[in-house]
Design a protein around this motif. Structure first.
Motif, short mmCIF file in Angstrom:
data_model
loop_
_atom_site.label_atom_id
_atom_site.label_comp_id
_atom_site.label_asym_id
_atom_site.label_seq_id
_atom_site.Cartn_x
_atom_site.Cartn_y
_atom_site.Cartn_z
N ALA A 134 0.84 -1.21 0.00
CA ALA A 134 0.00 0.00 0.00
C ALA A 134 0.87 1.25 0.00
O ALA A 134 0.57 2.23 -0.70
N ALA A 135 1.97 1.22 0.74
CA ALA A 135 2.88 2.37 0.75
C ALA A 135 3.52 2.56 -0.62
O ALA A 135 3.68 3.70 -1.08
N ALA A 136 3.87 1.46 -1.28
CA ALA A 136 4.45 1.56 -2.62
C ALA A 136 3.44 2.16 -3.60
O ALA A 136 3.79 3.00 -4.42
N ARG A 190 -1.52 -7.05 -8.57
CA ARG A 190 -1.98 -6.73 -9.92
C ARG A 190 -2.20 -5.23 -10.07
O ARG A 190 -1.84 -4.63 -11.09
N GLN A 191 -2.77 -4.61 -9.06
CA GLN A 191 -3.00 -3.16 -9.11
C GLN A 191 -1.66 -2.41 -9.19
O GLN A 191 -1.55 -1.42 -9.92
N LEU A 192 -0.68 -2.86 -8.46
CA LEU A 192 0.64 -2.24 -8.50
C LEU A 192 1.25 -2.37 -9.89
O LEU A 192 1.83 -1.42 -10.41
N LEU A 222 11.63 -3.65 -5.47
CA LEU A 222 10.83 -3.79 -4.26
C LEU A 222 9.69 -4.78 -4.47
O LEU A 222 9.43 -5.63 -3.62
N THR A 223 9.04 -4.70 -5.62
CA THR A 223 7.96 -5.63 -5.93
C THR A 223 8.47 -7.06 -5.98
O THR A 223 7.84 -7.98 -5.46
N HIS A 272 1.09 4.18 -2.82
CA HIS A 272 0.99 5.59 -2.48
C HIS A 272 2.16 6.38 -3.08
O HIS A 272 1.97 7.47 -3.61
N ARG A 273 3.36 5.81 -2.98
CA ARG A 273 4.53 6.49 -3.56
C ARG A 273 4.40 6.63 -5.07
O ARG A 273 4.75 7.67 -5.64
N ILE A 274 3.87 5.61 -5.72
CA ILE A 274 3.68 5.69 -7.17
C ILE A 274 2.68 6.79 -7.50
O ILE A 274 2.90 7.58 -8.41
N GLY A 275 1.58 6.84 -6.75
CA GLY A 275 0.58 7.89 -6.98
C GLY A 275 1.18 9.27 -6.77
O GLY A 275 0.94 10.19 -7.55
N ALA A 276 1.98 9.41 -5.73
CA ALA A 276 2.62 10.70 -5.46
C ALA A 276 3.60 11.04 -6.58
O ALA A 276 3.71 12.20 -6.99
#
Length: 174
Positions: A12-14, A94-96, A57-58, A16-20
């Motif tokens: 979830a943090a990853a 999958r969403q990531l 990271l993934t 969020h970082r992608i969205g940011a």
């Protein structure tokens, strides 16, 4: 199970970082002026490095999940919580991946837009009107709008996915 919760938090943090990062990219796009001496190759290198770090990271998270699955006993039909948790982790993964793909498309489109704008500025400075160049710029801009829309759709899918279990629980609470 605590490790799965930690992995879920990290995913979830990853996200969020992608969205940011996407928001920062969108905010930085108008401010970057290639004609004023800005170099897109430095930004591309930085973004490529960030994408590589996220992919690493993934991969690490997937390896940890696989290691946890191999050490935990297989969930039985009575153990629905483990299956639900695994389904949620798979869905978040999958969403990531979808967000990473959309981010890559967005970067590619932004680079194309910058190149077209640079060419249009040169043509304007030389007082030359090139209809083909204007057409390419318009096509790049349309592609940027499409990519932005796809990114927003992926983000909305993520939100819907998070809200669906809450909506299903509501009738039970009432």
């Amino acid at each position: 199970m605590q490790e799965l919760a930690e992995l879920e938090r990290r995913i979830a943090a990853a996200l969020h970082r992608i969205g940011a990062g996407v928001e920062a990219l969108q905010a930085a796009t108008p401010a970057t002026d290639p004609a004023a001496g800005g170099d897109a190759s430095g930004e591309i290198a930085r973004l490529t490095a960030a994408l590589t770090a996220e992919r690493q990271l993934t991969a690490e998270l997937r390896a940890r999940i696989a290691a946890l699955q191999s050490t935990e006993p297989a969930p039985t039909p009575a153990d629905g919580q483990g299956a639900d948790l695994q389904a949620r982790i798979d869905q978040m993964t999958r969403q990531l991946d979808v967000q990473g793909l959309e981010m890559h498309r967005m970067r590619k489109t932004m680079v194309q837009l910058r190149e077209n704008l640079r060419g249009l500025r040169r043509a304007q400075a030389a007082n030359l009107a090139d209809p083909e160049q204007i057409n390419r710029a318009m096509m790049a801009e349309l592609e940027a709008v499409r990519v932005t829309r796809l990114s927003e759709v992926a983000e909305l899918d993520e939100i819907i996915t998070e809200l669906t279990p809450l909506i299903r629980e509501e009738p039970l609470d009432a």
